[in-house]
Design a protein around this motif. Sequence first.
Motif, PDB file in Angstrom:
ATOM      1  N   UNK A 245     -44.185   0.011   9.251  1.00  0.00           N
ATOM      2  CA  UNK A 245     -43.955   1.338   8.700  1.00  0.00           C
ATOM      3  C   UNK A 245     -42.547   1.340   8.133  1.00  0.00           C
ATOM      4  N   UNK A 246     -42.217   2.354   7.341  1.00  0.00           N
ATOM      5  CA  UNK A 246     -40.849   2.548   6.868  1.00  0.00           C
ATOM      6  C   UNK A 246     -40.392   3.891   7.394  1.00  0.00           C
ATOM      7  N   UNK A 247     -39.487   3.877   8.356  1.00  0.00           N
ATOM      8  CA  UNK A 247     -39.019   5.127   8.947  1.00  0.00           C
ATOM      9  C   UNK A 247     -37.906   5.739   8.109  1.00  0.00           C
ATOM     10  N   UNK A 248     -36.924   4.927   7.685  1.00  0.00           N
ATOM     11  CA  UNK A 248     -35.757   5.453   6.985  1.00  0.00           C
ATOM     12  C   UNK A 248     -34.984   4.274   6.428  1.00  0.00           C
ATOM     13  N   UNK A 249     -34.563   4.358   5.161  1.00  0.00           N
ATOM     14  CA  UNK A 249     -33.822   3.254   4.553  1.00  0.00           C
ATOM     15  C   UNK A 249     -32.342   3.283   4.891  1.00  0.00           C
ATOM     16  N   UNK A 250     -31.851   4.406   5.436  1.00  0.00           N
ATOM     17  CA  UNK A 250     -30.420   4.551   5.713  1.00  0.00           C
ATOM     18  C   UNK A 250     -29.936   3.477   6.682  1.00  0.00           C
ATOM     19  N   UNK A 251     -28.884   2.780   6.305  1.00  0.00           N
ATOM     20  CA  UNK A 251     -28.262   1.793   7.182  1.00  0.00           C
ATOM     21  C   UNK A 251     -28.869   0.408   7.140  1.00  0.00           C
ATOM     22  N   UNK A 252     -29.954   0.223   6.396  1.00  0.00           N
ATOM     23  CA  UNK A 252     -30.600  -1.088   6.388  1.00  0.00           C
ATOM     24  C   UNK A 252     -29.676  -2.168   5.814  1.00  0.00           C
ATOM     25  N   UNK A 253     -28.975  -1.840   4.734  1.00  0.00           N
ATOM     26  CA  UNK A 253     -28.053  -2.812   4.148  1.00  0.00           C
ATOM     27  C   UNK A 253     -26.887  -3.136   5.076  1.00  0.00           C
ATOM     28  N   UNK A 254     -26.415  -2.127   5.809  1.00  0.00           N
ATOM     29  CA  UNK A 254     -25.334  -2.356   6.770  1.00  0.00           C
ATOM     30  C   UNK A 254     -25.813  -3.266   7.899  1.00  0.00           C
ATOM     31  N   UNK A 255     -27.063  -3.074   8.321  1.00  0.00           N
ATOM     32  CA  UNK A 255     -27.618  -3.915   9.369  1.00  0.00           C
ATOM     33  C   UNK A 255     -27.814  -5.348   8.882  1.00  0.00           C
ATOM     34  N   UNK A 256     -28.256  -5.508   7.632  1.00  0.00           N
ATOM     35  CA  UNK A 256     -28.377  -6.855   7.084  1.00  0.00           C
ATOM     36  C   UNK A 256     -27.017  -7.544   7.112  1.00  0.00           C
ATOM     37  N   UNK A 257     -25.991  -6.805   6.719  1.00  0.00           N
ATOM     38  CA  UNK A 257     -24.623  -7.332   6.778  1.00  0.00           C
ATOM     39  C   UNK A 257     -24.261  -7.742   8.199  1.00  0.00           C
ATOM     40  N   UNK A 258     -24.592  -6.880   9.175  1.00  0.00           N
ATOM     41  CA  UNK A 258     -24.254  -7.182  10.566  1.00  0.00           C
ATOM     42  C   UNK A 258     -24.968  -8.437  11.045  1.00  0.00           C
ATOM     43  N   UNK A 259     -26.233  -8.579  10.682  1.00  0.00           N
ATOM     44  CA  UNK A 259     -26.973  -9.758  11.106  1.00  0.00           C
ATOM     45  C   UNK A 259     -26.383 -11.039  10.552  1.00  0.00           C
ATOM     46  N   UNK A 260     -26.053 -11.021   9.268  1.00  0.00           N
ATOM     47  CA  UNK A 260     -25.429 -12.197   8.654  1.00  0.00           C
ATOM     48  C   UNK A 260     -24.063 -12.461   9.276  1.00  0.00           C
ATOM     49  N   UNK A 261     -23.268 -11.397   9.428  1.00  0.00           N
ATOM     50  CA  UNK A 261     -21.910 -11.539   9.957  1.00  0.00           C
ATOM     51  C   UNK A 261     -21.913 -12.062  11.388  1.00  0.00           C
ATOM     52  N   UNK A 262     -22.919 -11.660  12.174  1.00  0.00           N
ATOM     53  CA  UNK A 262     -22.993 -12.118  13.568  1.00  0.00           C
ATOM     54  C   UNK A 262     -23.098 -13.636  13.663  1.00  0.00           C
ATOM     55  N   UNK A 263     -23.605 -14.249  12.613  1.00  0.00           N
ATOM     56  CA  UNK A 263     -23.724 -15.712  12.569  1.00  0.00           C
ATOM     57  C   UNK A 263     -22.560 -16.362  11.835  1.00  0.00           C
ATOM     58  N   UNK A 264     -22.076 -15.707  10.795  1.00  0.00           N
ATOM     59  CA  UNK A 264     -20.973 -16.289  10.025  1.00  0.00           C
ATOM     60  C   UNK A 264     -19.686 -16.350  10.837  1.00  0.00           C
ATOM     61  N   UNK A 265     -19.518 -15.426  11.785  1.00  0.00           N
ATOM     62  CA  UNK A 265     -18.313 -15.471  12.619  1.00  0.00           C
ATOM     63  C   UNK A 265     -18.271 -16.742  13.451  1.00  0.00           C
TER      64      UNK A 265
END
Length: 321
Positions: A245-265
């Motif tokens: 389902x799609x509940x809400x698009x708000x914050x999805x891009x920020x979360x993608x950033x967080x996921x990538x950053x959690x590994x890049x660190x």
Amino acid sequence: MTVDILVLGGAHIDRRGRIDDETAPGASNPGRWLEEPGGGGFNAARALARLGLSVAMISPRGGDGLGEQVAAAAQAAGVDDRPFVFLDRSTPSYTAILERDGNLVIGLADMDLYRMFSPRRLRIRAVRGAFSAAKLILVDANLPAETLEAIAVLAASLSKPLLGIGISPAKVVRYTGCLGKLDMLFLNGAEAAVLAGSRPDDPTEWPQLLRAKGLRGGVVTNGPGPVIAFDDSGDYALTPPALEKLADVTGAGDSLCAGVTSQRVHSAALPLALRHGVALAGLTLLSDKATAEDLTPDRLAARLALVGEPRALSSQPSALL
């Protein structure tokens, strides 16, 4: 004390109105209202902290009840909150109207206070200490252009990786003076088009267009379409798994950033980091909040199992072809 990630950027109040039926422009629409702390940097910071990383956040804030809500949300998520508090000012806010399917109709950003985060604040001893103690720096384009440039210079002088969030087409141009100093910039298609000067017919051309503007690494989202990522190791595309389902698009891009950053660190290769970003964005899209509040490393691992391997677009970075 060493921290994994120092975040500088937006930490404010998000207000979202959700229309119940088909949108009727120019008319009153029945719907529901949600108010919660948000902001590009703050959303990413909370997700990173919930994944067990040590995160510090510096952001301007007003001396009002809204600012207290942001502070409480930071504490609840485990973020080390270090705001500049202006007692006589209001905390910034973002107000959005969403269609029934969760897509944005229009947004209004009341962000004037972020102008108070000027480059001179980077000379404060506690701020410089925070830079020295961090392994990686993450910024967003809520900050003024001159401040982003000063942050880029300071990060480079300390040999700290610097990542950025685009925020919006209107704000992403604030990175223009420091694109070459960013290790990675997270963008949607509209933001990437503003920086590149055009939108390609084929999204796999984003790396070539953005490298031509001086960007060394980036991630460009395309709604449910392939996410395009590039750095000095090459160019990659990854199609997100279908959502239940799609509940809400708000914050999805920020979360993608967080996921990538959690590994890049931890210096993970881009393909692995990209999979984590897509997985975390998926969890946020399933939530009606700007971050997945029940996020844990185990939940992310379960979602990661649904995400395929990125496809290499070339054996060498496109700028070298």
